[in-house]
Design a protein around this motif. Sequence first.
Motif, PDB file in Angstrom:
ATOM      1  N   GLU A  60       0.761  -1.316   0.028  1.00 31.86           N
ATOM      2  CA  GLU A  60       0.005   0.038  -0.041  1.00 31.86           C
ATOM      3  C   GLU A  60       0.888   1.134  -0.029  1.00 31.86           C
ATOM      4  OE1 GLU A  60      -4.412  -0.499   1.471  1.00 31.86           O
ATOM      5  OE2 GLU A  60      -2.906  -0.573   3.255  1.00 31.86           O
ATOM      6  N   ALA A  61       2.005   1.248   0.723  1.00 26.64           N
ATOM      7  CA  ALA A  61       2.709   2.609   0.755  1.00 26.64           C
ATOM      8  C   ALA A  61       3.356   2.554  -0.620  1.00 26.64           C
ATOM      9  CB  ALA A  61       3.995   2.217   1.922  1.00 26.64           C
ATOM     10  N   ILE A  62       3.878   1.449  -1.117  1.00 28.99           N
ATOM     11  CA  ILE A  62       4.355   1.852  -2.673  1.00 28.99           C
ATOM     12  C   ILE A  62       3.093   2.246  -3.547  1.00 28.99           C
ATOM     13  CG2 ILE A  62       5.006   0.312  -4.842  1.00 28.99           C
ATOM     14  CD1 ILE A  62       6.333  -1.581  -2.564  1.00 28.99           C
ATOM     15  N   ALA A  63       1.825   1.586  -3.290  1.00 31.80           N
ATOM     16  CA  ALA A  63       0.879   2.101  -4.149  1.00 31.80           C
ATOM     17  C   ALA A  63       0.623   3.765  -3.984  1.00 31.80           C
ATOM     18  CB  ALA A  63      -0.357   1.568  -3.663  1.00 31.80           C
ATOM     19  N   PHE A  64       0.829   4.105  -2.981  1.00 31.21           N
ATOM     20  CA  PHE A  64       0.644   5.723  -2.684  1.00 31.21           C
ATOM     21  C   PHE A  64       1.859   6.332  -3.031  1.00 31.21           C
ATOM     22  CE2 PHE A  64      -2.855   4.315  -0.359  1.00 31.21           C
ATOM     23  CZ  PHE A  64      -3.961   5.486  -0.703  1.00 31.21           C
ATOM     24  N   ALA A  65       3.043   5.831  -3.316  1.00 31.27           N
ATOM     25  CA  ALA A  65       4.142   6.355  -4.065  1.00 31.27           C
ATOM     26  C   ALA A  65       3.721   6.732  -5.320  1.00 31.27           C
ATOM     27  CB  ALA A  65       5.579   5.641  -3.556  1.00 31.27           C
ATOM     28  N   TRP A  66       3.251   5.475  -5.942  1.00 35.44           N
ATOM     29  CA  TRP A  66       2.902   5.504  -7.379  1.00 35.44           C
ATOM     30  C   TRP A  66       1.724   6.595  -7.524  1.00 35.44           C
ATOM     31  CZ3 TRP A  66      -1.910   4.253  -9.524  1.00 35.44           C
ATOM     32  CH2 TRP A  66      -1.957   4.054 -11.112  1.00 35.44           C
ATOM     33  N   LEU A  67       0.887   6.641  -6.840  1.00 30.32           N
ATOM     34  CA  LEU A  67      -0.157   7.916  -6.906  1.00 30.32           C
ATOM     35  C   LEU A  67       0.355   8.987  -6.931  1.00 30.32           C
ATOM     36  CD1 LEU A  67      -3.110   6.430  -4.632  1.00 30.32           C
ATOM     37  CD2 LEU A  67      -3.154   6.643  -7.457  1.00 30.32           C
ATOM     38  N   GLY A  68       1.449   9.352  -6.283  1.00 31.93           N
ATOM     39  CA  GLY A  68       2.221  10.550  -5.986  1.00 31.93           C
ATOM     40  C   GLY A  68       3.069  11.031  -7.534  1.00 31.93           C
ATOM     41  N   TRP A  69       3.613   9.668  -7.988  1.00 36.50           N
ATOM     42  CA  TRP A  69       4.069   9.769  -9.416  1.00 36.50           C
ATOM     43  C   TRP A  69       3.287  10.155 -10.425  1.00 36.50           C
ATOM     44  CZ3 TRP A  69       3.168   6.896 -13.793  1.00 36.50           C
ATOM     45  CH2 TRP A  69       4.243   7.094 -14.830  1.00 36.50           C
ATOM     46  N   CYS A  70       1.848   9.475 -10.418  1.00 40.40           N
ATOM     47  CA  CYS A  70       0.748   9.576 -11.371  1.00 40.40           C
ATOM     48  C   CYS A  70       0.371  11.237 -10.951  1.00 40.40           C
ATOM     49  CB  CYS A  70      -0.532   8.915 -10.700  1.00 40.40           C
ATOM     50  SG  CYS A  70      -0.475   7.234 -11.189  1.00 40.40           S
ATOM     51  N   PHE A  71       0.462  11.802 -10.182  1.00 37.18           N
ATOM     52  CA  PHE A  71       0.010  13.221  -9.818  1.00 37.18           C
ATOM     53  C   PHE A  71       1.030  14.092 -10.516  1.00 37.18           C
ATOM     54  CE2 PHE A  71       0.754  17.300  -7.677  1.00 37.18           C
ATOM     55  CZ  PHE A  71      -0.751  17.806  -7.610  1.00 37.18           C
ATOM     56  N   ASN A  72       2.402  14.005 -10.379  1.00 34.32           N
ATOM     57  CA  ASN A  72       3.343  14.661 -11.029  1.00 34.32           C
ATOM     58  C   ASN A  72       3.281  14.412 -12.602  1.00 34.32           C
ATOM     59  OD1 ASN A  72       4.247  16.379  -8.863  1.00 34.32           O
ATOM     60  ND2 ASN A  72       5.568  14.573  -8.218  1.00 34.32           N
ATOM     61  N   GLN A  73       2.708  13.530 -12.983  1.00 33.64           N
ATOM     62  CA  GLN A  73       2.846  13.104 -14.292  1.00 33.64           C
ATOM     63  C   GLN A  73       1.435  13.243 -15.035  1.00 33.64           C
ATOM     64  OE1 GLN A  73       5.147  11.563 -16.250  1.00 33.64           O
ATOM     65  NE2 GLN A  73       6.504  11.587 -14.521  1.00 33.64           N
ATOM     66  N   ARG A  74       0.547  14.171 -14.234  1.00 33.45           N
ATOM     67  CA  ARG A  74      -0.715  14.472 -14.541  1.00 33.45           C
ATOM     68  C   ARG A  74      -1.293  13.368 -15.117  1.00 33.45           C
ATOM     69  NH1 ARG A  74       0.741  17.548 -11.402  1.00 33.45           N
ATOM     70  NH2 ARG A  74       0.599  19.555 -11.438  1.00 33.45           N
ATOM     71  N   ARG A  75      -1.437  12.080 -14.494  1.00 31.44           N
ATOM     72  CA  ARG A  75      -1.812  10.896 -14.832  1.00 31.44           C
ATOM     73  C   ARG A  75      -3.119  10.820 -14.139  1.00 31.44           C
ATOM     74  NH1 ARG A  75       2.029   6.146 -16.908  1.00 31.44           N
ATOM     75  NH2 ARG A  75       0.330   4.946 -16.023  1.00 31.44           N
ATOM     76  N   ALA A  76      -4.216  10.078 -14.701  1.00 30.89           N
ATOM     77  CA  ALA A  76      -5.240   9.472 -13.390  1.00 30.89           C
ATOM     78  C   ALA A  76      -4.832   8.362 -12.791  1.00 30.89           C
ATOM     79  CB  ALA A  76      -6.497   9.071 -14.415  1.00 30.89           C
ATOM     80  N   GLY A  77      -5.224   8.739 -11.349  1.00 31.71           N
ATOM     81  CA  GLY A  77      -4.677   7.660 -10.282  1.00 31.71           C
ATOM     82  C   GLY A  77      -5.945   6.504  -9.821  1.00 31.71           C
ATOM     83  N   ASN A  78      -7.320   6.934 -10.462  1.00 28.54           N
ATOM     84  CA  ASN A  78      -8.265   6.155 -10.042  1.00 28.54           C
ATOM     85  C   ASN A  78      -8.906   4.891 -11.158  1.00 28.54           C
ATOM     86  OD1 ASN A  78      -9.337   8.219 -11.633  1.00 28.54           O
ATOM     87  ND2 ASN A  78     -11.392   8.186 -10.494  1.00 28.54           N
ATOM     88  N   LEU A  79      -9.611   4.326 -10.783  1.00 29.17           N
ATOM     89  CA  LEU A  79     -10.407   3.351 -11.816  1.00 29.17           C
ATOM     90  C   LEU A  79     -11.794   3.369 -11.522  1.00 29.17           C
ATOM     91  CD1 LEU A  79      -8.177   0.018 -11.722  1.00 29.17           C
ATOM     92  CD2 LEU A  79      -8.103   1.548 -13.521  1.00 29.17           C
ATOM     93  N   PRO A  80     -12.431   4.111 -12.387  1.00 25.45           N
ATOM     94  CA  PRO A  80     -13.807   4.491 -12.069  1.00 25.45           C
ATOM     95  C   PRO A  80     -14.975   3.135 -11.951  1.00 25.45           C
ATOM     96  CG  PRO A  80     -13.016   5.793 -13.984  1.00 25.45           C
ATOM     97  CD  PRO A  80     -11.986   4.781 -13.647  1.00 25.45           C
TER      98      PRO A  80
END
Length: 367
Positions: A330-350
Amino acid sequence: MSDLYIGMMSGTSLDGVDAVLVRFDAAGRPTLLADHAIPYPDEVKAEVLALQPCGDNELDRSSRLANRLAEIYASAARELLESADHHPADIHAIACHGQTIRHAPHAGYTIQLGNMSRLAELAGIDVIADFRSRDVAAGGHGAPLVPAFQRGVFSSPDERRVILNIGGISNLARLHPGREAIGFDCGPGNMLMDAWSLRHTGRPYDDDGRWAASGQADQALLQSMLAEPYLQAPPPKSTGRDLFDDNWLARQLATQAEAPAPADVQATLLALSARSIADAILRHCPGNQAVYVCGGGARNGALLAELGRLLAGQRIAPIEALGLPAQSIEAIAFAWLGWCFNQRRAGNLPAVTGAAGPRILGVLHPR
């Protein structure tokens, strides 16, 4: 620009903070460089639990707790970097989940506490936080968010698999070739078992499920618990202490003509966790071949044995079989969500959260 991120997760189990140092390649694939955990002091656990229900002076109490959490998160970051021989200047951002104290997507909000501006000040690193609120604003549950990461990292073209996280709440991600990934909270994981163990044995958790194994599941109580409407509701859905708390358990026990022995209640709670997980997999993941387990429940042998019995024919294996440590997912997943934010990529799955569409998740707190 640095490709190094710190991910931080503090979940419903209230064990403490898991912190990881992760490097991402251009496609967002992670390499875990270091991990570190800091347990919560007892007074922090107590204050988090005290803020779960409505109470007096909440604004002041929550703000003071948010400051204290920021200090704990900053200590976790500092100790993690020291262990890995890195410096704050090396890190692009800390992606911090915060500590959930209220989760009410039906009312349009979710609160993950932590003074993130204070964390940025103390750590000297940009902080990205509040990942769930944007999904809730788009009509979603804001949870679970980890399946988006798991889809990219753990999918297989050859195996129909489920990634199962057993934390305070259990949640799963269905990763079947040719089918849309889905994920949702199954129900209670360790949370009720941990609380019952602490109350009756003084231990914060039932080591390997030994105490539960010494009792017998009370079938009448188990059936009453399994009748909880949340467990029957279709996904997308999410839950937490707002539903499955001590009061919920007290109401269940009050339905019984005679109170079961404490060890039998523990056995029943283990059976509840196993049944709610197995029922979710059988109902929503037909044809599944393998279940890969992470979270604290991955260390509960009695729980995994019961899952194996209920899911006969499916492989039950630790997430380490797929190359990452259970306690860090889970901690790695939130690091990835931070990476997505900086890449301006969506982080959710609708399809998982129920949001109206893909959204960029997070709020930046510059250092």
